[in-house]
Structures are given as structure tokens and as C-alpha cells.
Design a protein around this motif. Structure first.
Motif, PDB file in Angstrom:
ATOM      1  N   LYS A   1       0.827  -1.206   0.000  1.00  0.00           N
ATOM      2  CA  LYS A   1       0.000   0.000   0.000  1.00  0.00           C
ATOM      3  C   LYS A   1       0.863   1.258   0.000  1.00  0.00           C
ATOM      4  O   LYS A   1       0.655   2.171  -0.826  1.00  0.00           O
ATOM      5  CB  LYS A   1      -0.927  -0.029   1.215  1.00  0.00           C
ATOM      6  N   ILE A   2       1.824   1.314   0.900  1.00  0.00           N
ATOM      7  CA  ILE A   2       2.688   2.493   0.996  1.00  0.00           C
ATOM      8  C   ILE A   2       3.514   2.668  -0.268  1.00  0.00           C
ATOM      9  O   ILE A   2       3.652   3.778  -0.797  1.00  0.00           O
ATOM     10  CB  ILE A   2       3.594   2.379   2.239  1.00  0.00           C
ATOM     11  N   THR A   3       4.061   1.571  -0.783  1.00  0.00           N
ATOM     12  CA  THR A   3       4.930   1.653  -1.949  1.00  0.00           C
ATOM     13  C   THR A   3       4.167   2.095  -3.191  1.00  0.00           C
ATOM     14  O   THR A   3       4.631   2.963  -3.942  1.00  0.00           O
ATOM     15  CB  THR A   3       5.597   0.289  -2.212  1.00  0.00           C
ATOM     16  N   VAL A   4       2.993   1.533  -3.417  1.00  0.00           N
ATOM     17  CA  VAL A   4       2.205   1.890  -4.604  1.00  0.00           C
ATOM     18  C   VAL A   4       1.792   3.355  -4.548  1.00  0.00           C
ATOM     19  O   VAL A   4       1.871   4.081  -5.561  1.00  0.00           O
ATOM     20  CB  VAL A   4       0.978   0.971  -4.726  1.00  0.00           C
ATOM     21  N   ILE A   5       1.354   3.818  -3.392  1.00  0.00           N
ATOM     22  CA  ILE A   5       0.951   5.222  -3.257  1.00  0.00           C
ATOM     23  C   ILE A   5       2.139   6.143  -3.505  1.00  0.00           C
ATOM     24  O   ILE A   5       2.029   7.160  -4.211  1.00  0.00           O
ATOM     25  CB  ILE A   5       0.336   5.476  -1.870  1.00  0.00           C
ATOM     26  N   ASN A   6       3.294   5.802  -2.938  1.00  0.00           N
ATOM     27  CA  ASN A   6       4.477   6.648  -3.111  1.00  0.00           C
ATOM     28  C   ASN A   6       4.980   6.644  -4.550  1.00  0.00           C
ATOM     29  O   ASN A   6       5.456   7.667  -5.047  1.00  0.00           O
ATOM     30  CB  ASN A   6       5.591   6.196  -2.167  1.00  0.00           C
ATOM     31  N   VAL A   7       4.907   5.496  -5.210  1.00  0.00           N
ATOM     32  CA  VAL A   7       5.324   5.443  -6.617  1.00  0.00           C
ATOM     33  C   VAL A   7       4.420   6.330  -7.468  1.00  0.00           C
ATOM     34  O   VAL A   7       4.897   7.137  -8.284  1.00  0.00           O
ATOM     35  CB  VAL A   7       5.311   3.993  -7.139  1.00  0.00           C
ATOM     36  N   ALA A   8       3.102   6.187  -7.294  1.00  0.00           N
ATOM     37  CA  ALA A   8       2.163   7.002  -8.075  1.00  0.00           C
ATOM     38  C   ALA A   8       2.343   8.487  -7.772  1.00  0.00           C
ATOM     39  O   ALA A   8       2.391   9.322  -8.692  1.00  0.00           O
ATOM     40  CB  ALA A   8       0.728   6.567  -7.774  1.00  0.00           C
ATOM     41  N   GLY A   9       2.449   8.819  -6.498  1.00  0.00           N
ATOM     42  CA  GLY A   9       2.616  10.223  -6.126  1.00  0.00           C
ATOM     43  C   GLY A   9       3.919  10.811  -6.629  1.00  0.00           C
ATOM     44  O   GLY A   9       3.958  11.951  -7.113  1.00  0.00           O
TER      45      GLY A   9
END
Length: 286
Positions: A87-95
């Protein structure tokens, strides 16, 4: 003479190929040992000489790690940590892709007063070690009552100085005539960015996504400091659950580590072609 030269070149190429293959194999050995150890009982992991191929395979180690069918004597909450990391990684990649591409485009194509100075100041923050900013971030998050929430991992993670720099370099490679033609045709700046510029830097975006994914997936320090609750643990911190006061269950640690590497291999295999193109694109101007 031509035949001798061709033979020497072939032998030299064969020699260096063998050397590079040997170096690559030595780098793979730890991963092979990890997979082998993940299929052993704890006592066989530390046995010497090493049994690279176990006499008996114990895939139940993975069931214990993931607490499938109640196999584990205790719940290591590894599945929850896995979900938190994803969850954290996907959000940070997209952001990071959004903010880095927007900022990179602005610094590369939109000329405004003080843009170069502002970019140099922004770029200079890369020289500050992350350990130096831990205490200021902790104080700031405490004042906003964010300690113990995933926002401490997401808010700093959606901005990337390195990503802005890489995307700026990618946009600089694009000929200015494309943007000027679109402006003459009446296109707005955001339309030019979205429809013309972004498709031309897809390789750089994919390369940046891979780098950001790996950085966030392996982020141990921030998770250790800002996430004191086990319900919010990410994989790097959750691996410490397999360490007791007196013993270390190496077979379970290796099974958990092998499970943690699966998304990394998937991302690398899926984006390897784009990663190479992205690196080459920064070296060729055109």
C-alpha cells in the motif's frame, strides 16, 4: 593476419564473457542459499558443509510465515506487513511520478525568473543525509499528531528530488519546437504536458518507478522510527519478528525474505526493458 586478429578478438570476448558470468554467479549465490535455507528445518540451515539441495524439502516454512492453516505456533503478522508495504509503496510510486514529472517539466520547459536558482537549491537538498532529517521530521509529525500512522511514510515519499532531476533531464532532451508548435496551435501548457511530453518520456517514467519502488519497499529506517504499532509494520521491520531473545529461526527468516523478493523480481522483469531505455535516453541528446 586478419584471421589471427579475428581469433584474438573472439578469444578476448569469450574470456571477458566468462569473467562477467563468474562475477554474476557469485552475486546470485546468496539468493540461491536463501531459497535453499527457506526449505530446510532450522538445524539444517547452519549445518556445515552447506547442503545446497536439501535431502528433504519443508515448504511448510512458508505456511508458518504466512500463518496458513494455523501452521504457526504464533502469528508473525507477515501478511499484514506485506499489505502495508504494498500500500505504501504503490501510493508513493504514483505520487512521486506525478510530482516529479510535473516539477521536471516546469524546470525544463517553463522559463520563469529564478528557475535555475530554485532548481539548484532544490537539488542541493540531495546532499543532506537522510539521518540528519529524522529528528526534524519526527518533531514535525509529532506536532501534527501523525506518529503511528502511514502518513509519516506517504507524505515525504510522494516527493522525490532525484525523480525531479531525472525527469527534468528527460524533458530537456525533447526538442523545444514540439512545445512551440503546440502553443501556436492554441494548446494549453497542461495539455502539452499530458498529451505530447509524457508519452515521449515513458521509458524515463518506468525507470523512475522502479527506483522509487525499490527505495520504498526496502525502507527500514523510517518505518522503524515512525511506525511503532505492529499493525502498521512494513516488511523490513516485520522481519525482526522472527528474531527471539535467544534464538533466530533462520529458515523462517529466509522464507519471509524470499516472499518479500517476489514483487521486486516482478517489477524488475516487467520494467527491465524500459529501465535500460531510460538510462540510455539520458546519455543521448535529440
Amino acid at each position: 593476419m586478419l584471421i589471427q586478429r579475428t581469433t584474438k578478438q573472439s578469444l578476448s570476448k569469450l574470456f571477458w564473457t566468462a569473467v562477467m558470468g563468474l562475477i554474476a554467479f557469485t552475486m546470485v549465490i546468496p539468493f540461491l542459499w536463501m531459497l535453499s535455507a527457506s526449505m530446510k528445518i532450522s538445524a539444517d540451515v547452519i549445518k556445515l558443509p552447506i547442503d545446497w539441495i536439501p535431502d528433504y524439502f519443508y515448504p511448510d516454512n512458508y505456511k508458518v510465515v504466512w500463518n496458513l492453516d494455523g501452521m504457526g505456533m504464533r502469528n508473525y503478522h507477515f501478511a499484514l506487513a506485506y499489505w502495508n508495504s504494498l500500500k505504501i509503496t504503490v501510493i508513493n510510486v504514483a505520487g512521486s511520478l506525478i510530482t516529479s514529472s510535473l516539477a521536471g517539466y516546469a524546470f525544463a520547459k517553463i522559463k520563469f525568473r529564478g528557475s535555475n536558482t530554485l532548481f539548484l537549491i532544490y537539488l542541493a537538498t540531495m546532499m543532506i543525509p537522510t539521518q540528519v532529517t529524522l529528528i526534524p521530521k519526527f518533531v514535525m509529525f509529532s506536532q501534527f499528531d501523525l506518529i503511528g500512522t502511514i502518513y509519516t511514510m506517504i507524505l515525504p515519499g510522494v516527493f522525490s528530488v532525484m525523480g525531479t532531476f531525472l525527469m527534468r533531464q528527460a524533458f530537456i532532451q525533447i526538442q523545444e519546437e514540439l512545445r512551440e508548435s503546440a502553443l501556436i496551435d492554441g494548446a494549453r501548457e497542461f495539455t502539452i504536458f499530458r498529451r505530447i511530453m509524457l508519452p515521449l518520456v515513458q521509458s524515463s517514467l518506468a525507470s523512475l518507478a522502479m527506483v522509487i519502488f525499490l527505495n520504498n519497499w526496502n525502507n527500514y529506517m523510517d518505518a522503524l522510527i515512525f511506525l511503532p504499532n505492529w499493525r502498521l509494520y512494513t516488511i523490513p521491520v516485520a522481519l525482526t519478528n522472527f528474531f527471539d531473545e535467544s534464538t533466530v529461526t533462520y529458515n523462517l527468516v529466509m522464507a519471509a525474505s524470499a516472499s518479500a523478493l517476489l514483487p521486486v523480481f516482478i517489477v524488475f522483469i516487467a520494467g527491465q526493458k524500459f529501465f535500460v531505455k531510460g538510462l540510455v535516453a539520458g546519455a543521448v541528446k535529440g
